[in-house]
Structure formats: structure tokens, C-alpha cells
Scaffold this motif. Structure first.
Motif, short mmCIF file in Angstrom:
data_model
loop_
_atom_site.label_atom_id
_atom_site.label_comp_id
_atom_site.label_asym_id
_atom_site.label_seq_id
_atom_site.Cartn_x
_atom_site.Cartn_y
_atom_site.Cartn_z
N UNK A 176 0.84 -1.19 0.00
CA UNK A 176 0.00 0.00 0.00
C UNK A 176 0.88 1.24 0.00
N UNK A 177 0.31 2.36 0.40
CA UNK A 177 1.06 3.61 0.45
C UNK A 177 1.79 3.76 1.78
N UNK A 178 3.01 4.29 1.72
CA UNK A 178 3.77 4.64 2.93
C UNK A 178 3.99 3.48 3.88
N UNK A 179 4.11 2.28 3.35
CA UNK A 179 4.30 1.14 4.24
C UNK A 179 5.08 0.04 3.51
N UNK A 180 5.82 -0.72 4.28
CA UNK A 180 6.56 -1.87 3.75
C UNK A 180 6.24 -3.10 4.59
N UNK A 181 6.36 -4.26 3.97
CA UNK A 181 6.20 -5.49 4.71
C UNK A 181 7.29 -6.45 4.24
N UNK A 182 7.73 -7.34 5.13
CA UNK A 182 8.76 -8.32 4.78
C UNK A 182 8.13 -9.68 4.57
N UNK A 183 8.36 -10.24 3.40
CA UNK A 183 7.95 -11.61 3.11
C UNK A 183 9.22 -12.45 3.20
N UNK A 184 9.38 -13.16 4.29
CA UNK A 184 10.62 -13.89 4.53
C UNK A 184 10.85 -15.03 3.54
N UNK A 185 9.81 -15.40 2.79
CA UNK A 185 10.02 -16.39 1.74
C UNK A 185 11.01 -15.87 0.71
N UNK A 186 11.07 -14.54 0.57
CA UNK A 186 11.97 -13.94 -0.41
C UNK A 186 13.43 -14.26 -0.17
N UNK A 187 13.82 -14.38 1.08
CA UNK A 187 15.20 -14.72 1.40
C UNK A 187 15.55 -16.10 0.84
N UNK A 188 14.63 -17.03 1.00
CA UNK A 188 14.86 -18.38 0.50
C UNK A 188 14.84 -18.42 -1.02
N UNK A 189 13.97 -17.63 -1.63
CA UNK A 189 13.91 -17.58 -3.10
C UNK A 189 15.23 -17.04 -3.66
N UNK A 190 15.72 -15.94 -3.08
CA UNK A 190 16.96 -15.34 -3.59
C UNK A 190 18.17 -16.23 -3.34
N UNK A 191 18.11 -17.06 -2.32
CA UNK A 191 19.20 -18.00 -2.09
C UNK A 191 19.36 -18.97 -3.26
N UNK A 192 18.28 -19.18 -4.01
CA UNK A 192 18.33 -20.11 -5.14
C UNK A 192 19.27 -19.62 -6.24
N UNK A 193 19.63 -18.35 -6.21
CA UNK A 193 20.63 -17.85 -7.16
C UNK A 193 22.01 -18.39 -6.82
N UNK A 194 22.17 -18.85 -5.58
CA UNK A 194 23.46 -19.33 -5.11
C UNK A 194 24.27 -18.24 -4.43
N UNK A 195 23.88 -16.99 -4.62
CA UNK A 195 24.65 -15.88 -4.06
C UNK A 195 24.27 -15.59 -2.60
N UNK A 196 25.19 -14.98 -1.85
CA UNK A 196 24.90 -14.61 -0.47
C UNK A 196 23.73 -13.63 -0.39
#
Length: 278
Positions: A176-196
Motif C-alpha cells: 500500500x502507500x507509505x508502508x513496507x512489509x517483509x515476506x521472509x520467503x523472499x530470502x529463501x527464493x533469492x538463495x536459489x541464485x546461489x549468491x549470499x
């Protein structure tokens, strides 16, 4: 999937990997003065040294993405890089800063050990290519408007220009506007690149432009989000830290107060070593 190792520093002093001991990237949002930056860097080094946690100092010489053109941006590239070089030389620290323009990249690469691409600019092809071509390690922060899957395309851009030492940073997604949320699944998805993968705990609690002329923030959530991200096994934790957040010239509302920095790291250290069984 293999975990890639990224070594940072003149003598490859620090190793970042999702399965190695966590690294702390910390410092003020922007350089406010030479004296302040040196003092804060010294304090952060002392704390991380006491806890035996690898440390990379971060501060910006120019915040080109401020809401108003009259907002404080920093000392500029010439003076800013001189200050960062002094901190690196006198305190023997590994240094990172962000770049907003590909024209600045060659000068920045001569001073810092790790180049950071801001989240707002994570799709700027020319900037990413310029950073990758330096041969320096590059930390690309995922845009608030991108999905974790989109970072695979960003990685390809960097790799196609010879980028081999990459870090990917999660810093929340627009909710939404003026707000952020963390989806911790994203950390696991980005790990699939192999990079730190890095978790930016302080920008994740930012409330973008919520105060009209500037951003707000909920710094009280930095601690729990840091613990949660560390429990997933990450390469590094990113924290903006200030000795007086209420008077910080940028991002004070979401910055960690220096007096709580050690406490956060003590918990993070225990969690990290437990999860990685080190």
C-alpha cells in the motif's frame, strides 16, 4: 544449489556466504561530518570486535533519492570519498557505499571494497553493468517494487558484464502507500541464485514518505525482524545505526540507536551459530 562465497576487502578479509558466520554491514545512512563518521565507525568496530563478528562499515556520500531537493544529501562524492578513505585507512575497516549514477562508479570503486546498488535503482541496467565491470563485489538491494524472482534477471545483467561476486539484499516490499512489509520467503527464493543474501532490517521498517517531506519508521521492529531473518540463515545483516537517531540527518526514524547495537548483535550471534551449527 551451491552456496557461493564472496570475499570482500583489500586482502579478502571478509567472507560472505549463506552457510558461513554472519557479517554485519552497519553505519549511518549518510555522512554527516568527518568527525561524526569516524566516531561512529570506531564505536561500531569496537562492538563487533568484542563479539568477534566480521564488520563492513557503510555510509553514503550522497543521497540522491531524497523526497525534497532541500533535504540534506551528504557531503558529495569528492569530500565523501575522502572521508570513507580516511575511515578505511585509519580504522582498517572494510568499506561500502551506494552509487546512484554510473558516472560515479569508477571513482567509488577506487575507494570502497563493496559497491552498493540502491533498491530504487535495482532495475537500472547501465548502473548495474557499470558496477559489475569494476570487478569489485556488488551488493544489489532488491527494489520495493520487485518480487524475489525478479532478482534472477538482475543477477543475469550483472553476470553478463563479468559480475561474479554479488550480494542480494532484501529490504521489504511496498504494502500500500507509505508502508513496507517483509515476506521472509523472499530470502529463501533469492538463495536459489546461489549468491549470499543480506537482510536490511532497518529499511524494512521504514515508512516511505509517511511524514510528507521525509520518511518515518518503526525502529522497534528492527530487533525482532533481525532475529527472524538470522534464523533463516543469511550471509549478512544490514543495520543503519546512529548515536542520536532523533537528530539524524537522514533515516533517523528507522535507524538503530547505537546504545542498543550490541544487544541486537548478541542475540543475532547466538541464533546464527545455532542455525548454522558453527
Amino acid at each position: 544449489m551451491c552456496n557461493k562465497y564472496v570475499k570482500v576487502g583489500k586482502n579478502k578479509d571478509i567472507t560472505l556466504s549463506n552457510d558461513r558466520l554472519i557479517v554485519i554491514i552497519a553505519g549511518p545512512c549518510v555522512i554527516e561530518s568527518k568527525k561524526h563518521a569516524l566516531s561512529l565507525a570506531s564505536s561500531l568496530k569496537k562492538i563487533t570486535s568484542e563479539l568477534d563478528i566480521p564488520f563492513i562499515f557503510k555510509a553514503s556520500y550522497d543521497k540522491a533519492n531524497r523526497s525534497l531537493d532541500c533535504s540534506y544529501r551528504g557531503p558529495g562524492i569528492e569530500e565523501g570519498l575522502e572521508i570513507l578513505a580516511k575511515i578505511k585507512r585509519e580504522l582498517r575497516l572494510v568499506i561500502t557505499t551506494d552509487v546512484h549514477n554510473e558516472i560515479h562508479v569508477p571513482k567509488v570503486a577506487q575507494v570502497v571494497d563493496l559497491i552498493q546498488v540502491p533498491a530504487f535503482l535495482s532495475r537500472q541496467t547501465d548502473l548495474i553493468k557499470a558496477c559489475a565491470l569494476t570487478g569489485k563485489p556488488v551488493n544489489i538491494k532488491k527494489g520495493q517494487f520487485l518480487s524475489p524472482d525478479d532478482m534472477f534477471n538482475v543477477v543475469k545483467k550483472a553476470e553478463n558484464c563479468g559480475g561474479k561476486d554479488l550480494l542480494l539484499t532484501e529490504r521489504g516490499v511496498s504494502f500500500g502507500y507509505h508502508n513496507l512489509v517483509v515476506d521472509f520467503r523472499g530470502l529463501e527464493v533469492m538463495k536459489q541464485t546461489g549468491y549470499p543474501v543480506v537482510f536490511d532490517a532497518t529499511h524494512s521498517v521504514q515508512l516511505p514518505s509517511s511524514r510528507g517531506a521525509c520518511s518515518g519508521g518503526n525502529r522497534e521492529f528492527v530487533f525482532p525482524l533481525s532475529r527472524a531473518a538470522t534464523a533463516l540463515g543469511i550471509a549478512a545483516l544490514f543495520l543503519e545505526v546512529h548515536d542520536n537517531p532523533s537528530r539524524a540527518l537522514s533515516d533517523g526514524a528507522n535507524s538503530v540507536d547505537l546504545k542498543y547495537f550490541k544487544q541486537i548483535l548478541e542475540y543475532v550471534r547466538v541464533i546464527d551459530r545455532s542455525v548454522k551449527r558453527i
